[in-house]
Design a protein around this motif. Structure first.
Motif, PDB file in Angstrom:
ATOM      1  N   THR A 181      25.593 -12.283 -13.496  1.00  0.00           N
ATOM      2  CA  THR A 181      24.333 -12.270 -12.766  1.00  0.00           C
ATOM      3  C   THR A 181      23.580 -10.970 -12.996  1.00  0.00           C
ATOM      4  OG1 THR A 181      25.499 -11.502 -10.808  1.00  0.00           O
ATOM      5  CG2 THR A 181      25.100 -13.862 -10.976  1.00  0.00           C
ATOM      6  N   THR A 241      21.887 -11.354 -16.625  1.00  0.00           N
ATOM      7  CA  THR A 241      20.864 -12.377 -16.748  1.00  0.00           C
ATOM      8  C   THR A 241      19.570 -11.950 -16.068  1.00  0.00           C
ATOM      9  OG1 THR A 241      22.608 -14.019 -16.677  1.00  0.00           O
ATOM     10  CG2 THR A 241      20.389 -14.804 -16.337  1.00  0.00           C
ATOM     11  N   LYS A 242      18.453 -12.185 -16.776  1.00  0.00           N
ATOM     12  CA  LYS A 242      17.137 -11.896 -16.202  1.00  0.00           C
ATOM     13  C   LYS A 242      16.767 -13.040 -15.267  1.00  0.00           C
ATOM     14  CE  LYS A 242      12.375 -11.970 -17.582  1.00  0.00           C
ATOM     15  NZ  LYS A 242      12.147 -13.401 -17.465  1.00  0.00           N
ATOM     16  N   LYS A 243      16.435 -12.725 -14.044  1.00  0.00           N
ATOM     17  CA  LYS A 243      16.049 -13.735 -13.064  1.00  0.00           C
ATOM     18  C   LYS A 243      14.606 -14.155 -13.310  1.00  0.00           C
ATOM     19  CE  LYS A 243      19.472 -12.787  -9.806  1.00  0.00           C
ATOM     20  NZ  LYS A 243      20.611 -13.528 -10.025  1.00  0.00           N
ATOM     21  N   PRO A 244      14.344 -15.465 -13.305  1.00  0.00           N
ATOM     22  CA  PRO A 244      12.967 -15.925 -13.520  1.00  0.00           C
ATOM     23  C   PRO A 244      12.106 -15.663 -12.287  1.00  0.00           C
ATOM     24  CG  PRO A 244      14.411 -17.778 -13.101  1.00  0.00           C
ATOM     25  CD  PRO A 244      15.279 -16.560 -13.189  1.00  0.00           C
ATOM     26  N   SER A 298       9.045 -24.502 -14.850  1.00  0.00           N
ATOM     27  CA  SER A 298      10.209 -25.124 -15.492  1.00  0.00           C
ATOM     28  C   SER A 298      10.375 -26.578 -15.047  1.00  0.00           C
ATOM     29  CB  SER A 298      11.482 -24.345 -15.178  1.00  0.00           C
ATOM     30  OG  SER A 298      11.876 -24.529 -13.830  1.00  0.00           O
ATOM     31  N   PHE A 354      16.871 -22.567 -18.358  1.00  0.00           N
ATOM     32  CA  PHE A 354      16.723 -21.122 -18.478  1.00  0.00           C
ATOM     33  C   PHE A 354      17.736 -20.557 -19.467  1.00  0.00           C
ATOM     34  CE2 PHE A 354      14.857 -21.826 -14.230  1.00  0.00           C
ATOM     35  CZ  PHE A 354      13.609 -21.311 -14.486  1.00  0.00           C
ATOM     36  N   TYR A 398      24.755 -22.150 -11.845  1.00  0.00           N
ATOM     37  CA  TYR A 398      23.486 -22.065 -12.577  1.00  0.00           C
ATOM     38  C   TYR A 398      22.377 -21.622 -11.633  1.00  0.00           C
ATOM     39  CZ  TYR A 398      19.449 -23.634 -15.339  1.00  0.00           C
ATOM     40  OH  TYR A 398      18.261 -23.703 -16.019  1.00  0.00           O
ATOM     41  N   ARG A 402      23.041 -17.976 -10.680  1.00  0.00           N
ATOM     42  CA  ARG A 402      22.840 -17.065 -11.797  1.00  0.00           C
ATOM     43  C   ARG A 402      21.365 -16.740 -12.010  1.00  0.00           C
ATOM     44  NH1 ARG A 402      25.013 -18.320 -17.842  1.00  0.00           N
ATOM     45  NH2 ARG A 402      25.844 -16.256 -18.102  1.00  0.00           N
ATOM     46  N   TYR A 403      20.504 -17.750 -11.840  1.00  0.00           N
ATOM     47  CA  TYR A 403      19.081 -17.544 -12.081  1.00  0.00           C
ATOM     48  C   TYR A 403      18.271 -17.407 -10.805  1.00  0.00           C
ATOM     49  CZ  TYR A 403      20.138 -18.395 -16.905  1.00  0.00           C
ATOM     50  OH  TYR A 403      20.667 -18.287 -18.166  1.00  0.00           O
TER      51      TYR A 403
END
Length: 157
Positions: A58, A61-64, A72, A81, A104, A107-108
């Motif tokens: 986490t 990973t780049k958070k949207p 999306s 993503f 998932y 993570r995002y």
């Protein structure tokens, strides 16, 4: 990258890193000053492959953003993503990457009600289910079955 003289490699990866580096150096010309960088790249790649990353997934990973999350979602598909492709259903795609829908979303930074199936695909599956009679409740199914006339008995010969 400067070499500080200390080994920062888990023992599990020490042997593969050294064997790969020895094989590479034996067949390719590598300057002595480049060896630490080569070892660091090998270690990073083997760590990534074996799943022994130093940071949490986490954190990497780049958070949207909220607008990326909204964009999306479309009627025909959901954009992943992970790779940026559009899918009707994300579950099979994300399980190939070792994730569950919950991980998932976590993570995002997605909301818990973020869909895994596109609205168009869901509507199509619902229409198919209704067409073949899967949408009837048990009570309605029993009532319809009871209302049918009884079959005629065969005449005894």
């Amino acid at each position: 990258m400067a070499f500080d003289g200390k080994i920062h490699c888990p023992l599990k990866l020490l042997r593969p890193v050294s064997e790969i580096a020895a094989a590479y150096v034996a067949t390719n010309h590598v300057a002595v000053s480049e060896l630490p960088a080569l070892l660091a790249r090998l270690h990073a790649e083997l760590s990534r492959i074996s799943g022994q990353t130093t940071g949490s997934p986490t954190a990497i990973t780049k958070k949207p953003t909220a607008s990326e999350i909204r964009s999306s979602l479309s009627h025909e598909g959901i954009t992943s993503f992970l790779d940026g492709r559009t899918y009707k259903a994300l579950k099979r795609h994300i399980t190939r990457h070792g994730l569950t829908p919950e991980t998932y979303r976590r993570r995002y930074g997605l909301p818990p009600d973020y869909p895994m199936v596109s609205p168009a695909y869901s509507a199509r599956r619902t229409a198919i289910s209704k067409a073949i009679g899967l949408s009837r409740s048990q009570k309605a199914s029993i009532a319809v079955h009871d209302e049918q006339p009884a079959r005629r008995q065969r005449k005894a010969a």
